[in-house]
Design a protein around this motif. Structure first.
Motif, PDB file in Angstrom:
ATOM      1  N   ASP A  21      -4.183  14.945  -3.624  1.00  0.00           N
ATOM      2  CA  ASP A  21      -4.793  13.657  -3.270  1.00  0.00           C
ATOM      3  C   ASP A  21      -3.734  12.677  -2.780  1.00  0.00           C
ATOM      4  O   ASP A  21      -3.986  11.879  -1.858  1.00  0.00           O
ATOM      5  N   PHE A  22      -2.565  12.719  -3.398  1.00  0.00           N
ATOM      6  CA  PHE A  22      -1.464  11.839  -2.975  1.00  0.00           C
ATOM      7  C   PHE A  22      -1.090  12.111  -1.518  1.00  0.00           C
ATOM      8  O   PHE A  22      -0.892  11.178  -0.722  1.00  0.00           O
TER       9      PHE A  22
ATOM     10  N   LYS B 210      -3.054   9.027   5.246  1.00  0.00           N
ATOM     11  CA  LYS B 210      -4.040   8.049   5.728  1.00  0.00           C
ATOM     12  C   LYS B 210      -3.423   6.653   5.810  1.00  0.00           C
ATOM     13  O   LYS B 210      -3.607   5.937   6.812  1.00  0.00           O
ATOM     14  N   ARG B 211      -2.669   6.259   4.809  1.00  0.00           N
ATOM     15  CA  ARG B 211      -2.091   4.917   4.811  1.00  0.00           C
ATOM     16  C   ARG B 211      -1.002   4.779   5.860  1.00  0.00           C
ATOM     17  O   ARG B 211      -0.807   3.694   6.428  1.00  0.00           O
TER      18      ARG B 211
ATOM     19  N   LYS C 190       0.829  -1.201   0.000  1.00  0.00           N
ATOM     20  CA  LYS C 190       0.000   0.000   0.000  1.00  0.00           C
ATOM     21  C   LYS C 190       0.872   1.263   0.000  1.00  0.00           C
ATOM     22  O   LYS C 190       0.519   2.265  -0.626  1.00  0.00           O
TER      23      LYS C 190
ATOM     24  N   MET D  52       1.738   4.064  -3.240  1.00  0.00           N
ATOM     25  CA  MET D  52       1.799   5.521  -3.196  1.00  0.00           C
ATOM     26  C   MET D  52       3.095   6.034  -3.831  1.00  0.00           C
ATOM     27  O   MET D  52       3.116   7.100  -4.462  1.00  0.00           O
TER      28      MET D  52
ATOM     29  N   ARG E  75       2.483   6.010  -7.390  1.00  0.00           N
ATOM     30  CA  ARG E  75       1.604   7.122  -7.744  1.00  0.00           C
ATOM     31  C   ARG E  75       2.392   8.434  -7.818  1.00  0.00           C
ATOM     32  O   ARG E  75       2.149   9.258  -8.703  1.00  0.00           O
TER      33      ARG E  75
ATOM     34  N   LYS F  65      -2.918  13.428   0.935  1.00  0.00           N
ATOM     35  CA  LYS F  65      -3.967  12.977   1.850  1.00  0.00           C
ATOM     36  C   LYS F  65      -3.979  11.450   1.978  1.00  0.00           C
ATOM     37  O   LYS F  65      -4.080  10.907   3.082  1.00  0.00           O
ATOM     38  N   GLU F  66      -3.846  10.772   0.843  1.00  0.00           N
ATOM     39  CA  GLU F  66      -3.909   9.319   0.877  1.00  0.00           C
ATOM     40  C   GLU F  66      -2.693   8.715   1.568  1.00  0.00           C
ATOM     41  O   GLU F  66      -2.808   7.743   2.324  1.00  0.00           O
ATOM     42  N   LEU F  67      -1.503   9.309   1.339  1.00  0.00           N
ATOM     43  CA  LEU F  67      -0.298   8.786   1.980  1.00  0.00           C
ATOM     44  C   LEU F  67      -0.371   8.978   3.489  1.00  0.00           C
ATOM     45  O   LEU F  67       0.024   8.091   4.262  1.00  0.00           O
TER      46      LEU F  67
END
Length: 830
Positions: A705-706, A712-713, A649, A653, A656, A708-710
């Motif tokens: 978005d990258f 979160k992960r 996961k 990222m 990405r 925020k998602e990173l």
């Protein structure tokens, strides 16, 4: 040795004991009979239930036992002193010689005179004892009283039996069997109708009772007792006449007992039998075609509602039922023809065995068939089985090559499954497989000769290694079939399937480039879940075996077999699937081993007898032990797969971010080209600048978005995965550096200047944003930054396949960023 005095005294004691025991027996028996008569009279008036009768019986037995024991202890134990006193009373001697003799002993006298005196006293006592016979000591008066009392009790019992024989028999049976549920005595007589009631499963039953002997003044009830649970239900009965009552029962689905009651009087319990309607478990069809066709007799399982045959063929239908059969019939209704009278034909069954009914008839026109069965007790099936008969013209065989598909990518070591089907209205003659390799002539292989059936299922494998296939070659496969048509026009062929051979490295990269991270872990979880379900079903079988219920054991066994078959099928697929990642090789090994254990369990489960609870429990225990052999390997693989999934996961990222960098580089290169053209006076592409500004803004949004998602992960990384510490810290440092350099603001400036058609300024800002992104990836010592460049981090683990798998995951993610590498995009993987 005993002297004469002791012998005579013991004789007297025995006589006294015998008399007292006889008296005790007479009075005790008389008391028992009297209590029994009183108990019976009380039962006549109060109609005690089995529990009450049992309690009273236990109380009476205990009371008489305790009374007898007390009397025995108090009066039936005769001591030497008691016997001596009794003899002295009967002898009427004032000196009481026998009692005196008890207190002297010649052997213990100290002097000669004392011995002589003691001997004289003992001799006198012996004379007295011998003068009194034992019968004089019998308590004849008490014996007479006991005998009179016993005789009176016997006369009372005889009188009751003679005057009231029916009541005496009923009450006597209830007292002799207190725990039995026998109806009480009553003047009312119950005649239940029918005498042997029965009902179809789920149906209804009409019950009736005629009550005679006395007027029916109290309400009449119908009592229902479930055989399985013993629970009792009372329902009102409806009066039809003064002495006849009825009750209808509905939805009967399990055996029970019924009785009718009026007050305390009731009838005997009558069992109600549940009749199970025969059901068709399976069917088989045998077709004997006309002689002119040259076709062989065909036999198939009846798995559809339609039978296609040639006119003039003889059809034999064999139906297997769940119950012993007594007969059956089928009704053949031809398809209506205008102007003709249609008459249905009835065909009776032949019984080759107890559970099988067989019907044979000649088919000369299409129609409808309706089949019904009747069991040995005359119970018919709930509804008939309906299907149709039709005839079709002779056409060329239909051939379909199901597998492989029209275009398949495969490696030189792939074993390609070949699955096809050929069908003909009458029967097939030959089936051939045609294989062509680019640059070589066709090769035809006869796979079935003189098939003689309507359908032929083709299953085979094409081992590319054995045929010498190499990367870059294309193999074409086709299936052909022919029938017995003498005109030789009965030829059919399937479509052509092309197998494009590529290298294993290309194939693995192709799969990984199209795989999603979310698809990685479910393959492992599917194995664990399937095996766990098989374990759960074995646990359920153990619980069912402990109950000893054959039906529950059979159900649990069938569910365990189904779970094992499902798990074995899934594990076989996992074991033979192409391993795109190194960790999947361990998955294949484990799946192969556990599939073998599942098959061993299936072999043992097939031997389980539902009536053998111990055998079923032992089979379940051995099955659980067998599935537990790979427990350590399975747990280790699950932990490794979870570790790879969590690391993947984060690496996803990184891929990405690489995509964001490559998109930024693309925007920069296009802006550079336009800015260069504008500086040279060529402005025809300036109109593309606003569109590039929109593209730049979308890339900036992708960067947001990258982030925020990173974040979160990183927060969702499970506790305890110490191996991910370095990667997590690297990702945190990467985010901090990303916030500090803030390339997103520069991207915003580039997007705004591009929309303003300022090519030079837009290029400068876009290039600065690209440089900032590149510097983030090239931060020394940051493993996340290295992953953004496509370099997978190396974890400190004992099993190198984890690091190799992570490298393959990252490579596949990066290959999907659109760099143009990898195998062709068409086709599907096997």
């Amino acid at each position: 040795m005993k002297n004469t005095f002791d012998i005579e005294l013991n004789r007297v004691r025995r006589a006294l004991w015998t008399g007292r025991v006889l008296v005790l027996g007479l009075f005790l028996i008389s008391g028992v009979m009297g209590a029994w008569v009183l108990f019976g009279l009380a039962d006549v008036f109060f109609a005690f239930e089995p529990k009450a009768r049992t309690g009273i019986t236990v109380f009476l037995v205990a009371s008489f036992a305790m009374a007898g024991a007390w009397i025995w202890y108090r009066f039936c134990s005769v001591s030497r002193k008691t016997a001596a006193e009794a003899v002295d009373r009967h002898s009427r001697s004032e000196r009481a010689p026998v009692t005196a003799a008890l207190n002297v002993s010649p052997e213990k006298a100290a002097t000669t005179m004392a011995r002589w005196l003691a001997g004289t006293v003992e001799s006198s006592a012996v004379v007295t004892l011998k003068k009194i016979p034992g019968k004089q000591l019998f308590p004849f008066r008490y014996i007479r009283h006991g005998a009179i009392l016993l005789t009176g009790a016997l006369i009372l019992v005889a009188v009751l039996k003679g005057l009231f024989p029916v009541a005496f028999s009923v009450v006597g049976g209830r007292l002799l069997h207190p725990g039995a549920d026998l109806p009480p005595w009553s003047r009312l007589t119950f005649a239940v109708e029918p005498e042997s009631p029965s009902a179809i499963y789920g149906g209804e039953l009409e019950l009736g009772v005629t009550i005679t002997g006395a007027p029916v003044e109290q309400p009449v009830e119908c009592l229902l007792r479930e055989v399985r649970t013993g629970s009792l239900l009372r329902l009102p009965a409806f009066r039809e006449t003064s002495d006849h009552f009825t009750r209808r029962l509905e939805n009967l689905n399990e055996p029970l007992k019924i009785a009718f009651a009026c007050g305390k009087a009731r009838s005997a319990w009558v069992p109600v039998e549940i009749l199970y309607q025969p059901q068709i478990l399976s069917g088989k069809v045998r077709i004997l075609p006309p002689a002119y066709t040259g076709l062989k007799p065909q036999e198939a399982v009846l798995d559809s509602t339609e039978i296609s045959v040639l006119e003039g063929a003889t059809v034999t239908l064999e139906l297997t039922s769940n119950r012993p059969l007594g007969g059956g019939q089928i009704v053949f209704s031809p398809v209506p023809v205008p102007g003709q009278t249609i008459t249905a034909e009835r065909i009776q069954a032949r019984m080759p065995s107890s559970h099988v009914a067989e019907f044979s008839w000649l088919v000369n026109r299409p129609g409808k068939i309706s089949a019904t069965l009747v069991d040995v007790r005359g119970t018919g099936s709930a509804k008939p089985m309906n299907f149709s008969i039709r005839a079709v013209p002779d056409r060329p065989p239909e051939v379909d090559l199901v597998d492989p598909p029209a275009l398949l990518l495969a490696t030189p070591k792939t074993v390609v499954p070949l699955v096809g089907e050929a069908k003909d209205e009458f029967s097939l003659a030959n089936v051939r497989l045609v294989r062509t390799l680019t640059g070589f002539r066709d090769r035809s292989l006869l796979v079935a000769e003189n098939v003689g059936t309507k359908n032929y299922a083709f299953h085979d494998k094409l081992d590319l290694a054995k045929v010498g296939a190499k990367a870059g070659q294309t193999i074409e496969v086709m299936l052909e079939a022919s029938d017995y048509n003498p005109s030789l026009m009965g030829q059919g062929s399937s479509g052509v399937a092309r197998i494009q051979v590529i290298s294993e490295a290309q194939y693995a990269a192709y799969i990984r480039a199209r795989a999603q991270m979310a698809e990685f872990l479910p393959r492992f979880e599917a194995l664990f879940s399937a095996v766990q379900e098989a374990r759960d079903k074995l646990d359920a079988l153990t619980e069912a075996a402990e109950t000893g219920d054959a039906e529950a054991i059979k159900k649990a066994r069938d569910e365990a077999v189904a779970a094992h078959e499902k798990a074995a099928e899934l594990l076989d697929k996992l074991a033979t699937d192409f391993p795109a990642y190194d960790l999947e090789k361990r998955l294949q090994s484990l799946a192969r081993a556990q599939a073998e254990m599942l098959r061993e369990n299936l072999g043992e489960l097939a031997k389980v007898d539902p009536n053998d609870a111990a055998g079923a429990k032992n089979a379940a225990k051995e099955g659980l032990e067998r599935l537990g052999k790979n427990k350590k390997e399975s747990e280790e693989l699950g932990e490794d797969a979870a570790l790879v999934a969590e690391a993947g996961k984060i690496l996803e990222m990184a891929a990405r971010f690489q995509k964001i960098y490559l998109d930024q580089k693309s925007v920069t290169d296009r802006l550079y080209t336009i800015a260069k053209e504008v500086s040279q006076g060529v402005g025809q592409n300036r109109r593309m600048l606003p569109s590039l500004g929109d593209t730049q803004e979308k890339n900036r949004e992708a960067l947001d978005d990258f982030i925020k998602e990173l974040e979160k992960r990183i927060r969702n990384i499970p506790e305890g995965m110490e191996e991910l510490g370095e990667l997590r810290d690297g990702a945190i440092d990467f985010l901090l550096a990303l916030h500090s350099s803030d390339p997103g603001s520069v991207m915003n400036d580039a997007a705004r200047q591009a929309r303003d058609s300022d090519a030079s300024s837009a290029f400068g800002k876009a290039e600065l944003a690209r440089t900032l992104l590149e510097r983030l990836m090239e931060t020394p010592g940051n493993c996340f930054g290295e992953a953004c460049q496509g370099n997978s981090p190396q974890f400190k683990v004992q099993r190198p396949d984890i690091n190799d798998t992570l490298a393959q995951l990252l490579a596949g993610m990066c290959d999907g960023n659109g760099d143009g590498s990898g195998p062709p995009k068409q086709g599907t993987g096997g």
